[in-house]
Motif scaffolding. Structure first.
Motif, short mmCIF file in Angstrom:
data_model
loop_
_atom_site.label_atom_id
_atom_site.label_comp_id
_atom_site.label_asym_id
_atom_site.label_seq_id
_atom_site.Cartn_x
_atom_site.Cartn_y
_atom_site.Cartn_z
N GLY A 473 0.84 -1.19 0.00
CA GLY A 473 0.00 0.00 0.00
C GLY A 473 0.87 1.24 0.00
N LEU A 474 0.48 2.25 -0.79
CA LEU A 474 1.24 3.48 -0.90
C LEU A 474 0.33 4.68 -0.68
N THR A 475 0.85 5.70 -0.04
CA THR A 475 0.24 7.02 -0.03
C THR A 475 1.20 7.95 -0.76
N VAL A 476 0.77 8.53 -1.87
CA VAL A 476 1.67 9.26 -2.77
C VAL A 476 1.19 10.71 -2.90
N ARG A 477 2.13 11.64 -2.85
CA ARG A 477 1.83 13.06 -3.03
C ARG A 477 2.73 13.65 -4.12
N PRO A 478 2.20 14.61 -4.88
CA PRO A 478 3.05 15.27 -5.87
C PRO A 478 4.20 16.01 -5.18
N GLY A 479 5.33 16.10 -5.86
CA GLY A 479 6.47 16.83 -5.33
C GLY A 479 6.35 18.33 -5.58
N PRO A 480 7.34 19.10 -5.13
CA PRO A 480 7.28 20.57 -5.25
C PRO A 480 7.29 21.07 -6.69
N ALA A 481 7.71 20.23 -7.65
CA ALA A 481 7.73 20.68 -9.05
C ALA A 481 6.32 20.80 -9.63
N TRP A 537 11.06 -8.15 -2.94
CA TRP A 537 10.18 -7.31 -3.77
C TRP A 537 9.86 -5.99 -3.08
N ALA A 538 9.69 -6.00 -1.74
CA ALA A 538 9.37 -4.77 -1.02
C ALA A 538 10.52 -3.77 -1.13
N GLY A 539 11.76 -4.26 -1.00
CA GLY A 539 12.91 -3.37 -1.13
C GLY A 539 13.03 -2.80 -2.53
N GLU A 540 12.78 -3.64 -3.55
CA GLU A 540 12.84 -3.15 -4.92
C GLU A 540 11.76 -2.11 -5.20
N LEU A 541 10.56 -2.35 -4.66
CA LEU A 541 9.47 -1.39 -4.86
C LEU A 541 9.82 -0.06 -4.20
N ASN A 542 10.34 -0.11 -2.98
CA ASN A 542 10.72 1.11 -2.28
C ASN A 542 11.79 1.87 -3.06
N GLN A 543 12.78 1.15 -3.59
CA GLN A 543 13.84 1.80 -4.35
C GLN A 543 13.30 2.40 -5.64
N TRP A 544 12.38 1.68 -6.30
CA TRP A 544 11.79 2.21 -7.54
C TRP A 544 11.04 3.51 -7.27
N CYS A 545 10.26 3.53 -6.18
CA CYS A 545 9.51 4.75 -5.84
C CYS A 545 10.46 5.90 -5.52
N ASN A 546 11.56 5.60 -4.83
CA ASN A 546 12.54 6.64 -4.52
C ASN A 546 13.19 7.21 -5.77
N HIS A 550 9.46 12.27 -12.88
CA HIS A 550 8.89 12.60 -14.19
C HIS A 550 9.65 13.79 -14.77
N GLU A 551 9.86 13.78 -16.07
CA GLU A 551 10.63 14.85 -16.70
C GLU A 551 9.98 16.22 -16.54
N ARG A 552 8.66 16.24 -16.38
CA ARG A 552 7.97 17.53 -16.21
C ARG A 552 7.54 17.76 -14.77
N PHE A 553 6.99 16.72 -14.13
CA PHE A 553 6.38 16.90 -12.82
C PHE A 553 7.34 16.62 -11.66
N GLY A 554 8.53 16.08 -11.98
CA GLY A 554 9.50 15.81 -10.93
C GLY A 554 9.16 14.56 -10.13
N PRO A 555 9.77 14.41 -8.94
CA PRO A 555 9.54 13.23 -8.11
C PRO A 555 8.26 13.36 -7.30
N VAL A 556 7.93 12.31 -6.55
CA VAL A 556 6.80 12.31 -5.62
C VAL A 556 7.32 11.94 -4.24
N THR A 557 6.51 12.17 -3.22
CA THR A 557 6.79 11.66 -1.89
C THR A 557 5.81 10.53 -1.60
#
Length: 708
Positions: A473-481, A537-546, A550-557
């Motif tokens: 489960g993930l809670t995702v927010r847009p980054g400052p970009a 798999w959990a470690g790989e997912l965490n690393q992928w999210c980190n 996005h080239e326009r919108f930047g990272p997420v938290t």
């Protein structure tokens, strides 16, 4: 009249999002609070220290830190509406860099020479629309003032309405910023941050200055009125604050305007802001609710606005009643229309009584139909507007009587969270998984029961057909970009898409169910993920999210949780969490959503749900060929069976039945390959035999329908 102490405002959680600047009356300096006649309220109550600013602790904390770090100047961008406090923050920042008696916390003292008159200590303002935005106009001004000061610590060059800067002027400013001194601060304010040239935007620390919430704005106005001895009513202050949309300077100017007419009453607010025509608007809706055509025409004739304004006000009032009165959502449709409280309850009650409904929420499907009348209409001439109003009146008077019959299924879902029982009737896959909540023409969408139905059914289908469980489960927010709602939704959808396509390994399938929402910190996504059971798999997912950016919108938290000892329970806990923002608690009780985990849901600009490729409508329809619609405990109202794991047993029977039916089809085609007409006839007959309710298929386990 004594002044009640101000309750401190809860701080925002991000330094890039601040509340409008308003003075804290408990800390207001004696000079600012002077009651000398003739001083405008907006000037009188302008903050002169950081302690006098209320509603944006994180912004003040950041600006204090900038002052304490060796008083080094920074380049800042203040983004917000007119009157929200952008110039005030810029001025206070300059004062903090030059104050002779800076407090240990980094706030200007408010009484030294610089604090009393910042302009004599290196604070220079440039109004771009007034003075011009070309390089020929901006360049000489910058050249004249852009130098390290000799008689004070730091100099500030403040550009107001910076979005009006031309490209040539931006080039001049970029050179000045890149070659500038750390004792010169370039500050910019704008009401249109997205219009600011990107190279300039990227060199600035951005602070978004947002409007005050209605309750906080009313409290602010009440305190000022008490301090100034202005008689008022709370209803009038609420109307004023709604009209002024929570911008402090506008609030103070508006209060002074109304007070010049006498006590702050509803009648004086109406008079000050020209709200009298709204009485005709309410009169029109009274006649509309009574199906009184003559009354509608009389109200329109007495209404002194032009036809375009009348139609716009009618639609705005219709939408305002829908969100604020029927759905209980604090959504601003039109500040002036929203502020008009007279008659709202009466309009709703008149419609309810005429249609013979028990409660106001039963009006929602009828209101959907009224709103849909205006969706997509481009009315360019007055005759077109008159005709549209005539057909609207006919719809309201006679076209709603069949609404309940036509929308019986949807109405039941919306009003009480239940769905009509369908225990043993035939159905297709689309009936199980399709359907979304009502979508509004102005792009303001909330999580609806139909969305929850789709989420629950697809979560069950995932196990029935693929025998896999949500394990993260993930809670995702847009980054400052992400600078706007459009950018924020773009970032969240791009993240979900890439997650479903490429994480954690390109050759593996990842299933994603997401619900978009909004809270006090902005847009976010609650995401349930099924990642293949690869090593770590959990470690790989965490690393992928980190690593994702996005080239326009930047990272997420993001925040990540993963399954433990009970995979089935984790699967349904994550799915229930997706649904926890639904406003209908009866349905959440039936689904087993814990009360402590429920949350208020905010509006989002798109459909609030998102599903990865294997859970798309087309993919589900493909998986359910040969009349293999999945079971649905949700649609059958078998609430006790949700989350019990029966889908694993159903998967075994489902796989065998699909294999047997595919074998039957292939055998039939082999036998009748030379006679295509006979082949089609026999195929149709075979499919007709299979076309029964999914509960009636042969299986080795007994479900909820057996004893019903």
């Amino acid at each position: 009249m004594s002044l009640t102490p101000v309750t401190p405002v809860t701080p925002v959680t991000s330094i890039t999002s601040v509340t409008s600047v308003i003075p804290d009356l408990n800390h207001m300096s004696c000079e600012t609070n002077s009651t000398s006649p003739g001083v405008a309220l907006a000037k009188k109550y302008a903050p002169r220290t950081f302690e006098e600013v209320r509603g944006q602790r994180e912004a003040v904390r950041l600006l204090r830190q900038l002052a304490l770090r060796g008083k080094r100047a920074r380049n800042l961008l203040f983004a917000g509406a007119f009157g929200s406090g952008k110039s005030t923050l810029a001025r206070l920042t300059h004062m903090s860099l030059n104050c002779r008696h800076l407090t240990p916390e980094g706030s200007p003292c408010g009484v030294c020479d610089c604090c009393r008159d910042p302009r004599t200590f290196g604070y220079f303002e440039y109004d771009v629309p007034l003075r011009g935005g070309s390089s020929e106009e901006v360049g000489p001004w910058v050249q004249a003032v852009n130098s390290a000061p000799a008689d004070h610590h730091a100099r500030t060059l403040f550009f107001d309405e910076a979005h009006a800067l031309e490209a040539s002027a931006v080039d001049v400013l970029l050179t000045a910023i890149d070659r500038g001194s750390d004792r010169v601060s370039f500050c910019f304010a704008t009401t249109e941050p997205d219009a600011l040239k990107l190279p300039l935007h990227s060199r600035l620390i951005r602070l978004d200055v947002n409007a005050l919430a209605l309750a906080e704005a009313v409290q602010f106005m009440e305190e000022i009125a008490q301090r100034e001895g202005i008689p008022y009513s709370i209803a009038a202050l609420k109307t004023l604050c709604t009209i002024k949309q929570g911008h402090p300077r506008d609030l103070l100017i508006g209060l002074e305007h109304v007070a010049s007419l006498g006590p702050v009453t509803i009648e004086n607010v109406k008079s000050a802001f020209g709200l009298e025509p709204l009485s005709c608007l309410v009169e029109y809706f009274f006649a509309l609710a009574d199906a009184d055509v003559r009354g509608q025409l009389l109200a329109l004739e007495r209404w002194q606005d032009d036809m375009k304004a009348k139609v716009q006000s009618i639609y705005s009032y219709l939408a305002s009643l829908y969100y604020r009165d029927l759905r209980g959502r604090d959504v601003i449709i039109d500040p002036v229309v929203d502020s008009f409280e007279d008659g709202r309850a009466t309009v709703i009650e008149k419609f309810r009584l005429r249609l013979g409904l028990e409660g106001r929420r039963e009006l929602i499907p009828y209101w959907d139909k009224l709103i849909s009348h205006w969706a997509g209409r481009e009315l360019r001439t007055d005759p077109e507007r008159w005709l549209s109003l005539a057909s609207f009146g006919e719809l309201a008077g006679n076209g709603l009587k069949h609404c309940r019959t036509q929308d019986e299924h949807r109405s039941a879902i919306i009003t009480d969270g239940s769905v009509p029982s369908r225990v043993v009737r035939p159905c297709g896959a689309s009936e199980i998984v399709n359907g979304e909540g009502s979508r509004t023409p102005n792009g303001i969408n909330f999580l609806e029961p139909a969305d929850v139905r789709k989420v629950m059914n697809l979560a069950s289908f995932l196990i029935q057909h693929y025998d896999v469980l949500i394990n993260a489960g993930l809670t995702v927010r847009p980054g400052p970009a992400a600078k706007s709602d459009s950018d924020g939704m773009g970032a969240l959808k791009a993240f979900c898409w890439d997650l479903g396509q490429r994480a954690p390994r390109a050759h593996e399938v990842v299933d994603v169910i997401a619900v978009f929402d909004r809270d006090e910190d902005g847009l976010l996504a609650h995401v349930a993920v099924r990642v293949p059971a690869i090593p770590d798999w959990a470690g790989e997912l965490n690393q992928w999210c980190n690593d994702w950016q996005h080239e326009r919108f930047g990272p997420v938290t993001f925040d990540l949780s993963s399954s433990g000892a009970d995979p089935v329970r984790f699967h349904w806990d994550q799915i229930r969490n997706l649904c926890a923002g639904l406003a209908i608690h009866d349905l959440l009780d039936k689904l087993g959503v814990p009360r402590r985990g429920r949350r208020p849901s905010g509006p989002v600009p798109t459909a609030p749900t998102w599903f990865s490729e294997r859970l798309s409508d087309d993919a589900v329809a493909q998986a359910c060929q040969l009349e293999m619609a999945p079971l649905s405990a949700f649609d059958d109202e078998a609430w006790d069976w949700i989350g019990k794991g029966w889908e694993t047993k159903e998967h075994v029977d489902r796989v065998k039945t699909i294999a047997k039916r595919q074998q039957d089809v292939e055998e039939l085609r082999r036998i009748w390959h030379a006679d295509l007409c006979e082949q089609d006839r026999r195929l149709n007959a075979l499919v007709a035999e299979w076309r029964v309710a999914p509960q009636n298929r042969r299986r080795r386990w007994h479900g909820w329908w057996v004893n019903r």
